[in-house]
Enzyme design. Structure first.
Site, short mmCIF file in Angstrom:
data_model
loop_
_atom_site.label_atom_id
_atom_site.label_comp_id
_atom_site.label_asym_id
_atom_site.label_seq_id
_atom_site.Cartn_x
_atom_site.Cartn_y
_atom_site.Cartn_z
N GLU B 68 1.05 -1.36 0.19
CA GLU B 68 -0.11 0.00 -0.14
C GLU B 68 1.22 1.06 0.34
O GLU B 68 0.21 2.07 -0.67
CB GLU B 68 -1.17 -0.17 1.59
CG GLU B 68 -2.22 -0.50 0.94
CD GLU B 68 -1.91 -1.96 1.16
OE1 GLU B 68 -1.11 -2.55 1.42
OE2 GLU B 68 -2.59 -3.00 0.98
N HIS B 137 -12.18 -5.77 7.76
CA HIS B 137 -11.80 -5.36 6.31
C HIS B 137 -13.66 -4.87 6.16
O HIS B 137 -14.87 -4.52 5.41
CB HIS B 137 -12.78 -6.94 5.34
CG HIS B 137 -11.29 -7.60 5.33
ND1 HIS B 137 -9.85 -7.89 6.51
CD2 HIS B 137 -10.70 -7.45 4.39
CE1 HIS B 137 -9.45 -8.34 6.01
NE2 HIS B 137 -9.31 -7.95 4.16
#
Lengths: 328, 335
Positions: B68, B137
């Site tokens: 990321e 998530h």
């Protein structure tokens, strides 16, 4: 420019000396309380910036570190705007909004000094990706230290650069310390360049106090990148004569005065001037003349900075965002 | 301020609206590219980039490693050197992995460099729960990014907003985070075929009303409308406002509404404590104090990570019923 041409050699000398004198004078001003905040000075490491930057044009980009003055000077930074930025004046490179650790000149391809260790490598990937995307011949160079080589961002960037075969050269300025912690106490390996093969790129160690060695090795890596053969990890073994922050060289807890003295014997500028004198390219007198000329430029730049206005209070809220239709 | 522009036309799901927006933006401008995990070959785990690799090729639709910080940095460096990247961070929960690049680099570059840098960077991500995807998530973390000067944040509440806000985000020359909602991916609405923008910083009155204002964001917009319908039976005429952009925030539209209705609450899926609703409520009471007949309420998730078991998650994610009950509570009625 070939390595053996006098022009190249004199240019390398000039770049190094310009960095040295800029930094030494900045250090004095900081000690005198005239420059606010912290300075991370590049004294001792000049051969690395000079040897690399001599191969780069304004359209090649670099990402830098918290020790970024040397990078900007070597890339052709304007000393007036640099000092003005350190003094926090409106005429500074960043209008006084960034300071030492965020000094930048995007027109010169210098994408900013960075206050975050390891902040640069991912953005260098972006710049190199952009060069490849736009099909230019330009190269991005990522400067980072031995300390930063432990940040996850370095590892992500190295992998992506190799995977995408980007025109990117990683230059690790291994000065033996991650801030105040000696390399052998912050990583298990000795040569950061050993990490190159882990990512699928070539690595090389170079004597960072020898500007000609840096010039030659960097030249190969940059040429490799330019012709589309992908990234390289260079590790320049160097040393900072001053402290991590500020100007103290001796009397610090994390290294001995003897160690500093030993490294000072390999001052990259002294070494190079001796070689240039040997080669008959630059006599001692001529070297002093160069020094005087640069000192004049430095003093002029400091005077400009000291007499420059501070930013107005309204400037506080300016440039948080790019405004539609405005020019960056 | 304005009512929803929804002319009669074809109806498409939110996910298709996002996909269409990106495709049209990429056709329009060769400097636009998309990069992220599984966006190319797989078409994104949410389907938002399906078909793009086939049309635009691997140079412009780029599968990245799971990195990321590297992905964000790729976007930043590219944006700083003339391109207009769309970077995808698969789940908003992963923002923690790349926070420095986003908060210390992208957000601050223009300011720190005295205005010289221009970062036309779009960061697309997916937020929200209700799908048994559990704590790591399912989060809605928009409050973190609204708090960082230099970032803009939009949160589409439906298919029409999804396309229009994506276009505005990509056209904007600043780092803009587009927080899409995974629970809305299948929600259909009328969406114009051509590319259009919803201006950033402009709220929309989704449902005009006269005696209660609900300011809702993201998936809570349809929930608020549903609550409003239920509350009509209580004799209430609820005005639902969707700010669409969270940063910059259109306080003027909300204040104009509260001056009319005298009562308000903010609803979001994010945890109530420290959620962006706190900022909005503070602004409402600052700007419209004399017009308020009741405290400004807030609906948000309880103060815990998102639980896995559906038996728990059903009590976690706010919904129309929770919003309606909060309205009644504010009005002093029994829940």
């Amino acid at each position: 420019m070939t390595l053996s041409s006098p022009e190249t050699l004199l240019d390398l000398h000039h770049r190094m000396l310009r960095i040295r004198l800029f930094e030494e004078e900045a250090g004095k001003l900081s000690e005198a309380g005239k420059i606010p905040g912290a300075l991370h000075l590049y004294v001792g490491e000049e051969a690395v910036a000079a040897g690399v930057m001599a191969h780069l044009s304004d359209d090649d980009q670099i990402t830098s570190t918290h020790r970024g003055h040397g990078h900007l000077v070597a890339k052709g930074g304007d000393l007036k705007q640099m000092y003005a930025e350190l003094f926090g004046r409106a005429t500074g490179y960043c209008k006084g909004k960034g300071g030492s650790m965020h000094i930048a000149d995007l027109d010169l391809g210098m994408l900013g000094a960075n206050g975050i260790v390891g902040g640069g490598p991912p953005m260098a990937v972006g710049a190199a990706f952009s060069n490849k995307y736009r099909k230019t011949q330009n190269v991005a160079v990522c400067f980072f230290g031995d300390g930063a080589s432990n940040e996850g961002t370095f590892h992500e960037a190295a992998n992506m650069a190799a995977l995408y075969r980007l025109p990117l050269v990683f230059v690790c300025e291994n000065n033996g310390f991650g801030e105040f912690t000696r390399q052998e106490r912050h990583q298990a390996i000795h040569d950061v360049a050993d990490r190159a093969s882990a990512y699928g790129m070539p690595g090389a160690v170079v004597d960072g106090m020898d500007v000609m060695a840096v010039y030659e090795t960097a030249g190969e890596a940059i040429a490799r990148a330019r012709r589309g053969d992908g990234p390289t990890l260079l590790e320049a073994k160097t040393y900072r004569f001053f402290d991590h922050v500020g100007v103290r060289g001796m009397g610090v807890v994390y290294r001995s005065d003897d160690e500093v003295r030993e490294w000072r014997k390999r001052d990259p500028i002294d070494l190079f001037e001796a070689r240039l004198a040997e080669m008959g390219i630059l006599t001692r007198e001529a070297a002093n003349e160069v020094r005087e000329r640069i000192l004049f430029e430095v003093r002029e730049a400091i005077a400009f900075a000291e007499s420059s206005p501070f930013p107005k209070p309204e400037a506080l809220l300016e440039d948080v965002y790019t405004v539609a239709g405005g020019v960056a | 301020m304005t009512t929803a522009e929804a002319p009669a036309g074809r109806s498409i799901p939110y996910v298709t609206a996002v996909n269409e927006a990106i495709a049209q933006l990429m056709r329009e401008d060769p400097d636009v590219f998309l990069a992220g995990e599984d966006v190319a070959l797989y078409g994104s785990v949410f389907g938002i980039s399906r078909g793009l690799l086939a049309e635009f090729g691997p140079e412009r639709v780029v599968d990245t490693p799971i990195s990321e910080s590297g992905i964000l940095g790729l976007g930043i460096g590219a944006a700083a050197t003339g391109l207009r990247p769309i970077i995808d961070i698969m789940f908003m929960d992963f923002m923690g992995v790349c926070m420095d690049q986003l908060v210390n680099q992208a957000a601050k570059m223009k300011y720190m460099f005295g205005g010289k840098a221009k970062l036309p960077l779009t960061i697309h991500t997916m937020a929200g729960g209700g799908r048994s995807l559990a704590a790591q998530h399912s989060q809605s973390l928009e409050a973190w990014f609204c708090h960082v000067p230099g970032l803009k944040v939009v949160m589409p509440s439906g298919a029409y907003e999804a396309k229009g806000l994506m276009a505005a985000a990509v056209h904007d020359d600043n780092p803009v985070m587009v927080v899409n909602q995974k629970s809305l991916l299948a929600a259909s609405a009328v969406v114009p075929e051509e590319l259009y923008e919803i201006p950033l910083g402009q709220a929309n009155i989704v449902r005009p009303g006269s005696n209660f204002t609900i300011l809702a964001i993201g998936a809570m917009v349809p929930a608020a409308v549903e609550a409003a319908e239920a509350l009509a039976a209580d004799g209430l005429d609820v005005e639902v406002i969707d700010p669409r952009t969270l940063q910059p925030f259109d306080i003027d539209t909300v204040v104009a509404s509260v001056r009319k209705t005298h009562r308000a609450l903010v609803a979001h899926e994010a945890v109530r404590f420290g959620g962006i609703g706190g900022e909005f409520a503070a602004q409402i009471q600052e700007e419209a104090f004399d017009y308020l007949d009741a405290p400004v309420g807030r609906v948000g998730a309880p103060f815990s990570p998102v639980p896995f078991s559906p038996a728990l998650e059903q009590h976690y994610v706010p919904n129309a019923e929770k919003i309606a009950n909060e309205v009644r509570k504010i009005l002093g009625k029994q829940v």
